[in-house]
Design an enzyme around this catalytic site. Structure first.
Site, mmCIF file in Angstrom:
data_model
loop_
_atom_site.group_PDB
_atom_site.id
_atom_site.type_symbol
_atom_site.label_atom_id
_atom_site.label_comp_id
_atom_site.label_asym_id
_atom_site.label_seq_id
_atom_site.Cartn_x
_atom_site.Cartn_y
_atom_site.Cartn_z
ATOM 1 N N GLY A 27 0.816 -1.223 0.000
ATOM 2 C CA GLY A 27 0.000 0.000 0.000
ATOM 3 C C GLY A 27 0.839 1.257 0.000
ATOM 4 O O GLY A 27 2.035 1.226 -0.308
ATOM 5 N N HIS A 30 2.556 4.574 -5.014
ATOM 6 C CA HIS A 30 3.139 5.693 -5.762
ATOM 7 C C HIS A 30 3.269 5.262 -7.224
ATOM 8 O O HIS A 30 2.884 4.134 -7.596
ATOM 9 C CB HIS A 30 4.472 6.118 -5.149
ATOM 10 N N GLY A 32 5.554 4.142 -8.927
ATOM 11 C CA GLY A 32 6.247 2.877 -9.167
ATOM 12 C C GLY A 32 5.262 1.706 -9.160
ATOM 13 O O GLY A 32 5.244 0.872 -10.062
ATOM 14 N N HIS A 33 4.398 1.675 -8.133
ATOM 15 C CA HIS A 33 3.400 0.595 -8.062
ATOM 16 C C HIS A 33 2.429 0.681 -9.244
ATOM 17 O O HIS A 33 2.085 -0.333 -9.842
ATOM 18 C CB HIS A 33 2.566 0.722 -6.771
ATOM 19 N N GLN A 57 8.002 -9.268 7.828
ATOM 20 C CA GLN A 57 9.241 -8.776 7.211
ATOM 21 C C GLN A 57 9.801 -7.539 7.900
ATOM 22 O O GLN A 57 10.742 -6.922 7.401
ATOM 23 C CB GLN A 57 9.031 -8.537 5.706
ATOM 24 N N GLY A 149 9.004 -4.445 -8.338
ATOM 25 C CA GLY A 149 9.859 -3.327 -8.732
ATOM 26 C C GLY A 149 11.341 -3.670 -8.599
ATOM 27 O O GLY A 149 11.754 -4.384 -7.687
#
Ligand code: PAF
Length: 281
Positions: A27, A30, A32-33, A57, A149
């Site tokens: 979530g 931006h 990139g997503h 993580q 990414g």
């Protein structure tokens, strides 16, 4: 956009499709997503994104609790990017009991760089990605695609190897790193930066660029190059974890005279914000 909060609802909905193209996220989306979602569109007959801030993580002192959760904005952006399905389970849904079966990526790849500074990170990533794959791809037939990414270079490698070693019938596709006009790699954590830090933040990618330029120009003393990069960031007030030149194939240090393809990778803290970036040379 269909929103599924449970595995059952997700699977029931996806049973009408054959070739999901999947973009897992935590979530706070931006460009990139959203670029990955657009890249996913022609790769399947249904585009699926997930939003799940994965506790497994994060180290205890890290930003799990404060990780930005921007649900309404994320949904609006996913709709605008043409996402068909959003899978957004809560913790009880994905981890109804303690997750004791875990993916343990090999130390040779996962204990260096990010794994050295964030021990257990790739166990958490591998485990949640494997579980997400089981949720999203269980009804699929034939081509299944997952997109990640390249900013998280080592993560992408860990996932590619996991898919290969477990013979998962999934194509893993990397998406180029989106950057702000000044060159800063887009990251959900950029939002933590103060205006002064934001202005300074571009120096992580600038320092990596300087390393890449030196390598392209024939620099061979890799240790000196790395030390210089660490020093120059320290002088600007950063606390770098690593600034390194590695082989793209296995992220190990290249031997002298080796002409294998390289990548420069860096991770450094500016104030309390830890940023990572990389550049293929
Ligand atoms: O890159 C991320 O956002 C996360 O590590 C991922 C792949 C969604 C797993 O939680």
């Amino acid at each position: 956009m269909f929103i599924a909060h449970t595995i059952e609802a997700l699977r029931a909905h996806l049973s009408a499709y054959q070739h999901p193209a999947f973009v897992p996220t935590m979530g706070n989306l931006h460009a990139g997503h959203l670029g990955l979602v657009r890249q996913a569109k022609p790769l399947g007959d249904v585009t699926v994104a997930s939003i799940f801030v994965n506790r497994l993580q994060f180290l205890p002192h890290e930003d799990f609790d404060s990780y930005p959760r921007t649900w309404d904005n994320d949904c609006a952006q996913l709709r605008a990017a043409g996402c068909d399905v959003l899978f957004a389970p809560n913790e009880k849904e994905l981890y109804p009991e303690e997750q004791t079966y875990k993916i343990q990526p090999p130390a040779a790849l996962a204990d260096l760089l990010e794994g050295e500074f964030r021990p257990g990170f790739f166990v958490g990533v591998g485990t949640v990605v494997m579980k997400m794959f089981a949720c999203v791809f269980s009804e699929a037939k034939g081509r299944r695609t997952a997109l990640f990414g390249q900013k998280d270079y080592q993560q992408l490698m860990v996932i590619r190897r996991m898919v290969q070693q477990f013979a998962l019938p999934i194509d893993v596709v990397g998406g180029v790193t989106e950057r702000a006009p000044d060159g800063l790699a887009l990251s959900s954590r950029n939002g933590y930066l103060s205006p002064q830090e934001r202005a300074e933040a571009v120096h992580l990618s600038k320092t990596l660029q300087a390393m890449a330029t030196a390598l392209r120009a024939g620099a061979t003393d890799i240790a000196a190059l790395e030390a210089q990069a660490m020093d120059s960031l320290r002088q600007r007030g950063w606390a770098p974890d690593y600034m390194v030149t590695r082989r793209r194939s296995d992220l190990l240090t290249p031997e002298a005279g080796n002409t294998t393809p390289l990548v420069v990778l860096g991770a450094a803290k500016l104030g309390t914000t830890r940023l990572i970036d990389n550049l293929e040379v």
